[in-house]
Each structure stands twice: as structure tokens, then as C-alpha cells.
Motif scaffolding. Structure first.
Motif, mmCIF file in Angstrom:
data_model
loop_
_atom_site.group_PDB
_atom_site.id
_atom_site.type_symbol
_atom_site.label_atom_id
_atom_site.label_comp_id
_atom_site.label_asym_id
_atom_site.label_seq_id
_atom_site.Cartn_x
_atom_site.Cartn_y
_atom_site.Cartn_z
ATOM 1 N N HIS A 112 1.007 -3.192 8.271
ATOM 2 C CA HIS A 112 0.391 -1.893 7.967
ATOM 3 C C HIS A 112 0.551 -1.554 6.483
ATOM 4 C CE1 HIS A 112 -0.920 2.228 8.433
ATOM 5 N NE2 HIS A 112 0.221 2.651 7.914
ATOM 6 N N LYS A 113 1.733 -1.829 5.933
ATOM 7 C CA LYS A 113 1.975 -1.569 4.511
ATOM 8 C C LYS A 113 1.102 -2.460 3.638
ATOM 9 C CE LYS A 113 6.595 0.095 5.328
ATOM 10 N NZ LYS A 113 8.021 -0.044 5.139
ATOM 11 N N TYR A 114 0.898 -3.714 4.061
ATOM 12 C CA TYR A 114 0.000 -4.620 3.330
ATOM 13 C C TYR A 114 -1.408 -4.047 3.283
ATOM 14 C CZ TYR A 114 3.326 -8.582 3.612
ATOM 15 O OH TYR A 114 4.408 -9.411 3.495
ATOM 16 N N GLU A 115 -1.875 -3.547 4.419
ATOM 17 C CA GLU A 115 -3.233 -3.002 4.490
ATOM 18 C C GLU A 115 -3.394 -1.785 3.572
ATOM 19 O OE1 GLU A 115 -5.810 -4.530 5.954
ATOM 20 O OE2 GLU A 115 -4.328 -6.104 6.339
ATOM 21 N N ILE A 116 -2.385 -0.944 3.523
ATOM 22 C CA ILE A 116 -2.434 0.210 2.620
ATOM 23 C C ILE A 116 -2.532 -0.269 1.181
ATOM 24 C CG2 ILE A 116 -1.099 2.152 1.694
ATOM 25 C CD1 ILE A 116 0.002 2.530 4.567
ATOM 26 N N TRP A 117 -1.693 -1.252 0.811
ATOM 27 C CA TRP A 117 -1.710 -1.775 -0.561
ATOM 28 C C TRP A 117 -3.086 -2.339 -0.917
ATOM 29 C CZ3 TRP A 117 0.875 -1.416 -4.927
ATOM 30 C CH2 TRP A 117 0.587 -2.325 -5.945
ATOM 31 N N LYS A 118 -3.672 -3.092 -0.005
ATOM 32 C CA LYS A 118 -4.978 -3.701 -0.271
ATOM 33 C C LYS A 118 -6.048 -2.636 -0.532
ATOM 34 C CE LYS A 118 -4.188 -7.888 2.394
ATOM 35 N NZ LYS A 118 -4.562 -8.610 3.622
ATOM 36 N N LYS A 119 -5.948 -1.505 0.168
ATOM 37 C CA LYS A 119 -6.906 -0.415 -0.060
ATOM 38 C C LYS A 119 -6.638 0.288 -1.383
ATOM 39 C CE LYS A 119 -7.882 0.390 4.765
ATOM 40 N NZ LYS A 119 -7.635 1.209 5.940
ATOM 41 N N LEU A 120 -5.358 0.441 -1.714
ATOM 42 C CA LEU A 120 -5.005 1.124 -2.962
ATOM 43 C C LEU A 120 -5.275 0.273 -4.189
ATOM 44 C CD1 LEU A 120 -1.592 2.712 -1.900
ATOM 45 C CD2 LEU A 120 -3.725 3.946 -2.373
ATOM 46 N N ARG A 121 -5.033 -1.029 -4.086
ATOM 47 C CA ARG A 121 -5.159 -1.931 -5.236
ATOM 48 C C ARG A 121 -5.998 -3.158 -4.883
ATOM 49 N NH1 ARG A 121 -1.667 -1.352 -9.749
ATOM 50 N NH2 ARG A 121 -2.994 -2.968 -10.582
ATOM 51 N N PRO A 122 -7.299 -2.981 -4.676
ATOM 52 C CA PRO A 122 -8.135 -4.137 -4.367
ATOM 53 C C PRO A 122 -8.219 -5.126 -5.529
ATOM 54 C CG PRO A 122 -9.490 -2.197 -4.732
ATOM 55 C CD PRO A 122 -8.058 -1.743 -4.729
ATOM 56 N N ASP A 123 -7.827 -4.673 -6.723
ATOM 57 C CA ASP A 123 -7.859 -5.540 -7.904
ATOM 58 C C ASP A 123 -6.730 -6.568 -7.897
ATOM 59 O OD1 ASP A 123 -6.182 -3.205 -8.212
ATOM 60 O OD2 ASP A 123 -5.901 -3.783 -10.306
#
Length: 148
Positions: A112-123
Motif C-alpha cells: 500500500h505504501k509503494y502504491e502511494i509513493w508511485k502516485k506521489l512520485r511517478p517520476d
């Protein structure tokens, strides 16, 4: 041994340690991690909650705690965001720590934390177990020279 209910565990990845070592040992100039940058990073990790978020104090106050200037705190935060160690959230002075590097809490919450990070920092995304960070060249570090 009696367990301490207040004990908090922090997990980190070898990738985080490798990147920190790489950036501090081989990178020069404004993109290298210096001691104040590492101090701010460690402070943020220490204060991180179970949602991988940290609310940093005012730069002046944090600087006083760490023994550095407010300007240096500002520069460290900017650099750590650029390098993908954390990112700014909408709430004032609040940051999300990169869970691919550090996390607090149960490993079952990690996806879940990985998914949040991917949305916050797609770069900044994982690619063959390393981040696409321009300062990380994935070369082996020669630790023998440090052990002499």
C-alpha cells in the motif's frame, strides 16, 4: 526478555544504503550528500509515523536541533526531495518518506505504501531493483580503500 510495547522498528533496504554510500563517496558538488543532508534524512526517518509521513519542525528549529543553519536545512530538504528520499505532501511541512528505502510498520502494509509513493512520485520508479536516479550509477564501491 520483556518486550517494550513502545519499541518501534524501522526497516530499510540495501538499495537505500547502497545509494547513500554511492552518492556520498563518488558524487561531487551539489548532487552529493553531505553531513547536513544525512542529518536531515536521519531526523526525518526517526520522526516518521506508521504512514511513512513526517512533519518537520520549522527550519530554524530543526537547524538548532541538528546544529546547522536554517538555510542548510532548506538546501538538504530540497536535495533529498530531488534524489527521491522523500516528497512533499499537501499539509504544511509534511513529507512522505520513500517506502522503497525506509518504512515503519508491518510489512503487510508495504505494498500500500509503494502504491502511494508511485502516485506521489511517478517520476521516480523502480527499474531492475534500482531507482532511475541520475546520481546513482550502480557501480560497485571499493570498500578496501576505506578499511586501510
Amino acid at each position: 526478555m520483556k518486550k517494550d510495547k513502545n519499541m518501534r522498528w524501522l526497516a530499510t533496504t540495501k538499495e537505500a544504503i547502497n545509494q547513500i554510500l554511492q552518492i556520498t563517496s563518488t558524487t561531487k558538488g551539489k548532487d552529493s550528500l553531505q553531513l547536513p543532508d544525512i542529518q536531515v534524512l536521519l531526523y526525518a526517518i526517526k520522526e516518521m509515523n506508521y504512514d511513512n509521513e513526517v512533519k518537520l519542525p520549522k527550519q530554524k528549529d530543526l537547524g538548532e536541533k541538528l546544529g546547522i543553519t536554517a538555510r542548510r536545512v532548506s538546501m538538504a530538504v530540497t536535495k533529498l526531495k530531488k534524489l527521491g528520499f522523500f516528497t512533499k505532501l499537501e499539509e504544511a511541512k509534511t513529507y512522505y518518506i520513500n517506502p522503497f528505502y525506509f518504512y515503519v510498520g508491518d510489512y503487510r502494509d508495504l505494498h500500500h505504501k509503494y502504491e502511494i509513493w508511485k502516485k506521489l512520485r511517478p517520476d521516480i520508479q523502480k527499474n531492475n531493483d534500482t531507482f532511475n536516479n541520475p546520481n546513482y550509477n550502480n557501480k560497485e564501491i571499493d570498500f578496501k580503500k576505506w578499511l586501510q
